[in-house]
Design an enzyme around this catalytic site. Structure first.
Site, PDB file in Angstrom:
ATOM      1  CG  ASN A  68      44.978  76.816  24.161  1.00 21.88           C
ATOM      2  OD1 ASN A  68      44.239  77.780  23.954  1.00 21.88           O
ATOM      3  ND2 ASN A  68      45.638  76.200  23.186  1.00 21.88           N
ATOM      4  CG  HIS A  75      -0.033  54.615  39.102  1.00 19.24           C
ATOM      5  ND1 HIS A  75       0.507  54.146  37.921  1.00 19.24           N
ATOM      6  CD2 HIS A  75       0.188  53.644  40.032  1.00 19.24           C
ATOM      7  CE1 HIS A  75       1.014  52.938  38.120  1.00 19.24           C
ATOM      8  NE2 HIS A  75       0.849  52.618  39.398  1.00 19.24           N
ATOM      9  CB  SER A 100      -4.445  86.679  38.969  1.00 24.51           C
ATOM     10  OG  SER A 100      -5.219  87.133  37.870  1.00 24.51           O
ATOM     11  CE  LYS A 129      -5.243  81.446  39.698  1.00 26.86           C
ATOM     12  NZ  LYS A 129      -5.198  81.673  38.259  1.00 26.86           N
ATOM     13  CD  GLU A 167       3.120  78.403  38.115  1.00 28.23           C
ATOM     14  OE1 GLU A 167       2.475  78.286  37.066  1.00 28.23           O
ATOM     15  OE2 GLU A 167       2.944  79.338  38.915  1.00 28.23           O
TER      16      GLU A 167
HETATM   17  N1  ARG Z   1      38.637  82.772  25.370  1.00 31.69           N
HETATM   18  C1  ARG Z   1      39.193  81.500  25.095  1.00 31.69           C
HETATM   19  C2  ARG Z   1      38.306  80.393  25.642  1.00 31.69           C
HETATM   20  O1  ARG Z   1      37.488  80.670  26.428  1.00 31.69           O
HETATM   21  C3  ARG Z   1      40.558  81.391  25.698  1.00 31.69           C
HETATM   22  C4  ARG Z   1      41.430  80.405  25.039  1.00 31.69           C
HETATM   23  C5  ARG Z   1      41.811  80.920  23.675  1.00 31.69           C
HETATM   24  N2  ARG Z   1      42.822  80.123  23.077  1.00 31.69           N
HETATM   25  C6  ARG Z   1      43.083  80.176  21.787  1.00 31.69           C
HETATM   26  N3  ARG Z   1      44.010  79.404  21.335  1.00 31.69           N
HETATM   27  N4  ARG Z   1      42.453  80.971  20.978  1.00 31.69           N
HETATM   28  O2  ARG Z   1      38.417  79.259  25.276  1.00 31.69           O
END
Ligand code: ARG
Length: 460
Positions: A112, A158, A279, A285, A292
């Protein structure tokens, strides 16, 4: 089906195929490999310097990670979908290379805080490269503006001919927007540049880690003060995406103008062959496809911002797997932004202005009518509202005769207001009109030259 080596200790069997499919992120998050490895090296070094792991293990981890980086860069690394993401792919390979010491790398860390750290590092790099792209775009605009400081074109409101302006002035408007885009990216960079590493899963860790050390070694301004915030906030990514979306909105406006200007109905510019397509059926063209596509990419980039806003909305703290969906949005916006910038820069560098066509269009639509009204105010001391009314009558005569304002005779002008003298002719020409707009920020060629100089200094 075998259980996952990284987290499968309590699982009797592996995930269903469809579970693996929905869970896997390696197909896109492999783009974080360099940041993941850099952060792991710094983490291992810190663990050793705090005595949490042995120096020899940290060295083995460091060398193993270097080798993995080389393998990925040489294309010899085998990415495994069963290992879900970049973090576990790298760690599993590390175990193959150095054995059990690899298992110590994840001490006092979680995926995390790891993914948040990697992602911050990735976005920081991307901001630096987009900033360089924006600077190149500004330089291309300023160079064109220098060439066309006195080139007259119609200014629109405009999309109706309003008053003559200079092409250089018009281009410099985008230089200003790009300047603010760069300021927005600089702001996003400040938000992104804090370290979440050491937040661990959500609550911090009982190990005596040094978060300032890892933050410093990764070039962050400091460590985030709250571990829950560290793992669960993505406003740094939202800020990046919104800077991309606003920039893309600016680019899409210029893209639209390029589409209009290069159309035979306008004929203001000619795009180079390098930035036009033909084109397959209509040989005459020259299509402005790149412009675009830039116009359309803005929709994608804005969509990416809306995607992540939607993902984050209502998410309880701390980490939830929803956040894995942050990456594709950010990667897509970053790629589309970089490509759009490069394409716009190339188009601006190469385009040729058709000065005669611009000048002729600038004279249409009685574009110097305001100059007549201003003359009546200045010389005859009439209130502007009355001058406006008189000028309306003059325009009606020109419309009736189907001629331009400068083609009206003095007698015709005096039939509306006897006080008008031949002096008024001096303000009716396009060049006189633009030259008179010398107020700060106005379109006069002398102003444009000063602004070009200002930007040349800024962009050195
Ligand atoms: N691949 C996960 C993400 O991008 C990594 C973190 C995963 N953490 C967990 N507790 N499963 O968020």
């Amino acid at each position: 089906m075998t259980t996952n080596k990284m987290w499968g200790g309590r699982f009797a069997r592996g995930p269903a195929g469809i579970m693996e499919q929905i869970n896997v992120s390696i197909d896109f998050d492999r783009r974080l490999y360099a940041q993941d490895i850099a952060a792991s090296k710094v983490h291992a070094r810190m663990l050793a310097s705090r005595g949490i792991i042995a120096q020899s293990d940290a060295e083995a981890i460091n060398n193993g990670l270097d080798q993995i980086k080389a393998e990925i860069e040489h294309g010899t690394f085998t990415f495994s979908r069963a290992l879900e993401d970049i973090h576990m792919n790298v760690e599993a390979r590390l175990r193959e290379l150095i054995g059990d010491a690899a298992g110590r790398l994840h001490t006092a860390r979680s995926r995390n805080d790891q993914v948040a750290t990697d992602f911050r590092l990735w976005i920081r790099d991307e901001i630096d490269s987009l900033d360089a792209g924006l600077k190149a775009f500004q330089r291309a605009l300023v160079a064109k503006a220098a060439t066309h400081a006195a080139t007259v074109m119609p200014g629109f409101t405009h999309l109706q001919t309003a008053q003559p302006v200079t092409f250089g002035h018009h281009l410099l408007a985008y230089v200003e927007m790009a300047g603010r885009d760069r300021a927005r990216f600089a702001g996003a960079r400040r938000t992104v540049n804090e370290s979440s590493l050491g937040s661990a899963a959500l609550a911090g860790t009982s190990f005596p880690i040094d978060r300032e050390q890892t933050a410093r070694e990764l070039g962050f301004a400091g460590a985030m003060r709250n571990s829950l915030d560290g793992v669960s906030s993505r406003d740094f990514a939202l800020e990046f995406l919104s800077a991309c979306a606003i920039m893309a909105t600016h680019l899409s406006r210029l893209a639209e103008e390029i589409v209009l200007w290069s159309s035979p109905a306008f004929r203001f510019i000619r795009l180079s062959d390098a930035f036009s397509t033909g084109s397959s059926i209509m040989p005459q063209k020259r299509n402005p496809d790149a412009a675009e596509l830039v116009r359309a990419k803005c929709a994608r980039i804005t969509g990416d911002l809306v995607t992540l806003l939607g993902v984050m909305k209502g998410l309880p703290l701390a980490y939830a797997k929803d956040m894995q969906e942050d990456k594709q949005a950010v990667f897509d916006a970053a790629d589309s932004s970089a490509l759009s910038l490069a394409a716009m820069t190339g188009m601006i560098e190469d385009l040729q202005a058709d000065e005669a066509a611009m000048r002729s269009a600038a004279g249409d639509g009685f574009s110097t009518a305001t100059d007549i009204a201003d003359w009546i105010v200045r010389v005859l001391k009439k209130p502007f509202r009355e001058a406006h009314h008189l000028t309306g009558q003059i325009v009606a005569i020109a419309e009736e005769r189907n001629c331009r304002l400068e083609d009206l005779s003095l007698g015709e002008l005096q039939s509306v207001e006897p006080g008008i003298t031949a002096d008024i002719q001096s303000v009716l020409t396009l060049d006189a009109s633009v030259a008179s707009r010398t107020s700060f920020g106005g379109t006069a060629p002398e102003n444009v030259k000063k602004q070009v100089h200002y930007w040349q200094e800024q962009l050195k």
